[in-house]
Design a protein around this motif. Structure first.
Motif, short mmCIF file in Angstrom:
data_model
loop_
_atom_site.label_atom_id
_atom_site.label_comp_id
_atom_site.label_asym_id
_atom_site.label_seq_id
_atom_site.Cartn_x
_atom_site.Cartn_y
_atom_site.Cartn_z
N PRO A 84 0.83 -1.22 0.00
CA PRO A 84 0.00 0.00 0.00
C PRO A 84 0.86 1.26 0.00
O PRO A 84 1.96 1.29 0.57
CB PRO A 84 -0.80 -0.12 1.30
CG PRO A 84 0.05 -0.96 2.19
CD PRO A 84 0.78 -1.93 1.30
N SER A 87 -1.72 3.98 4.48
CA SER A 87 -2.46 3.08 5.36
C SER A 87 -2.50 3.67 6.75
O SER A 87 -1.69 4.53 7.12
CB SER A 87 -1.82 1.69 5.39
OG SER A 87 -2.45 0.85 6.34
N GLN A 88 -3.46 3.21 7.57
CA GLN A 88 -3.53 3.61 8.97
C GLN A 88 -2.59 2.79 9.84
O GLN A 88 -2.28 3.18 10.97
CB GLN A 88 -4.95 3.44 9.51
CG GLN A 88 -5.99 4.36 8.90
CD GLN A 88 -7.37 4.03 9.41
OE1 GLN A 88 -8.25 3.64 8.67
NE2 GLN A 88 -7.59 4.17 10.70
N LYS A 160 -1.63 0.74 14.82
CA LYS A 160 -2.72 1.28 13.99
C LYS A 160 -3.15 2.63 14.55
O LYS A 160 -3.51 2.74 15.72
CB LYS A 160 -3.91 0.32 13.97
CG LYS A 160 -5.04 0.80 13.05
CD LYS A 160 -6.19 -0.19 13.03
CE LYS A 160 -7.32 0.31 12.12
NZ LYS A 160 -8.47 -0.62 12.10
N GLU A 164 -4.77 8.36 8.74
CA GLU A 164 -3.66 8.03 7.86
C GLU A 164 -2.56 9.08 7.92
O GLU A 164 -1.38 8.76 7.76
CB GLU A 164 -4.17 7.90 6.42
CG GLU A 164 -5.07 6.70 6.19
CD GLU A 164 -5.52 6.57 4.76
OE1 GLU A 164 -5.27 7.53 3.98
OE2 GLU A 164 -6.09 5.53 4.38
N TYR A 188 4.29 0.68 5.56
CA TYR A 188 2.84 0.54 5.56
C TYR A 188 2.48 -0.94 5.40
O TYR A 188 3.19 -1.71 4.77
CB TYR A 188 2.21 1.32 4.41
CG TYR A 188 2.29 2.82 4.54
CD1 TYR A 188 1.77 3.47 5.66
CD2 TYR A 188 2.87 3.60 3.54
CE1 TYR A 188 1.83 4.84 5.79
CE2 TYR A 188 2.94 4.97 3.66
CZ TYR A 188 2.42 5.59 4.79
OH TYR A 188 2.49 6.95 4.91
N THR A 190 -1.03 -3.77 4.91
CA THR A 190 -2.43 -3.90 4.49
C THR A 190 -3.34 -4.32 5.64
O THR A 190 -4.56 -4.37 5.47
CB THR A 190 -2.54 -4.94 3.37
OG1 THR A 190 -1.94 -6.17 3.82
CG2 THR A 190 -1.82 -4.48 2.12
N SER A 192 -5.74 -4.17 8.49
CA SER A 192 -6.67 -3.16 9.01
C SER A 192 -7.52 -3.70 10.16
O SER A 192 -8.05 -2.92 10.95
CB SER A 192 -7.60 -2.65 7.90
OG SER A 192 -8.32 -3.73 7.33
#
Length: 310
Positions: A84, A87-88, A160, A164, A188, A190, A192
């Motif tokens: 990514p 991302s967060q 997390k 972002e 980053y 993926t 979540s």
């Protein structure tokens, strides 16, 4: 298409061609049934690809990299690793320095209470230190440390953020920094939802693959520790709550004062109401003797004034 457009564009009155949206609608309506069936098949294929994306059925994208942000085959994997660009969640690879006690516990070797206490104290001290440091870059939603021992997951830490932009700031600030003598490898990821990435067998009963499972075995952090670090994060950064600067303790004191004032007001209102009820209440019913004495008194008063009450 040109011949079809000319045939559609003709009108019985010899007028100009209809606008483009009318032409497009008419063209789709006049498509052959075979063409419409082909479009329907393509739609079904797209739904199928969306359903299997990131699962074991997906032969193009790596499901492990999609779910946990790491793959045992690394760059040699025969499936795609879609990295990514935003991302967060950040992955801090191999950041946690496992102690010998932690390695023994993760590998299901014999252990005692002292060994477990030492490993847990080291983990909690690491968690508090790293959480509060990473909280300087933004509001943290969750921080997990994995217990896996496979090469691509050992010591991995996932953080997390709620936004972002905070994750981007943390990535920039962590680049080039060291922890425990090792360069921090931040990127980053993926991931979540940690519930989807974790090993259900490990967290519910017991994982048969042990510490070399390819899904997350998340180390246990007591809730008291999590609540404490979250409270300290908001104490140090009250702007995360959208509040003006000021310690949380002072706000708690003000809140207690407000409560005491409200209780005092409620008590005063209750006392006033009771007093009012007492004054407004009708007089109690008199006994027969009291009524006779009262009538006798009235008769005495009337005799002096010339009348008697029967």
């Amino acid at each position: 298409l040109k011949s079809l457009r000319r045939s559609v564009g003709r009108t019985s009155f010899g007028g100009p061609e209809p606008p483009y949206d009318t032409f497009l609608f008419t063209t789709i309506a006049q498509l052959k049934p075979a063409a419409r069936g082909e479009w329907s098949e393509r739609g079904k294929m797209a739904e199928q690809l969306a359903r299997i994306f990131g699962t074991e059925e997906d032969r193009v994208n790596c499901p492990f990299y999609f779910k946990i942000g790491a793959c045992r085959n690394g760059d040699q994997c025969n499936r795609l690793h879609n990295r990514p660009t935003m991302s967060q969640t950040l992955l801090l690879s191999h950041m946690y320095p496992n102690t010998p006690e932690a390695l023994a516990l993760a590998n299901d070797e014999p252990w005692d209470d002292d060994m477990y206490d030492r490993a847990q104290q080291h983990l909690e001290a690491f968690y508090v230190e790293v959480f509060l440091e990473l909280a300087n870059y933004g509001e943290i939603e969750d921080l997990v440390v994995v217990d896996n021992l496979c090469d691509h997951m050992i010591g991995n830490v996932y953080v997390k953020y709620y936004h972002e932009e905070d994750a981007e700031r943390a990535l920039m600030k962590l680049t080039g920094r060291f922890y425990s003598g090792k360069l921090i490898q931040a990127e980053y990821t993926t991931v979540s939802d940690f519930r989807e990435a974790r090993c259900r067998a490990f967290h519910e009963t017991r994982c048969n693959r042990g510490a070399y499972c390819n899904f997350m075995h998340i180390k246990h952090i007591p809730r008291a520790i999590k609540r404490r670090v979250v409270r300290e994060m908001y104490d140090d950064h009250p702007e995360y709550l959208g509040q003006t600067r000021g310690s949380r303790k002072e706000k708690d004191k003000d809140r207690k004062k407000d409560r005491s004032r409200s209780r005092r007001r409620d008590k005063e209102k209750k006392e006033k109401k009771e007093k009012k009820d007492d004054t407004a209440a009708p007089p109690a019913r008199q006994t027969s003797e009291e009524r006779r004495a009262m009538i006798a008194q009235w008769n005495t008063d009337r005799e002096t004034s010339g009348g008697v009450v029967a």
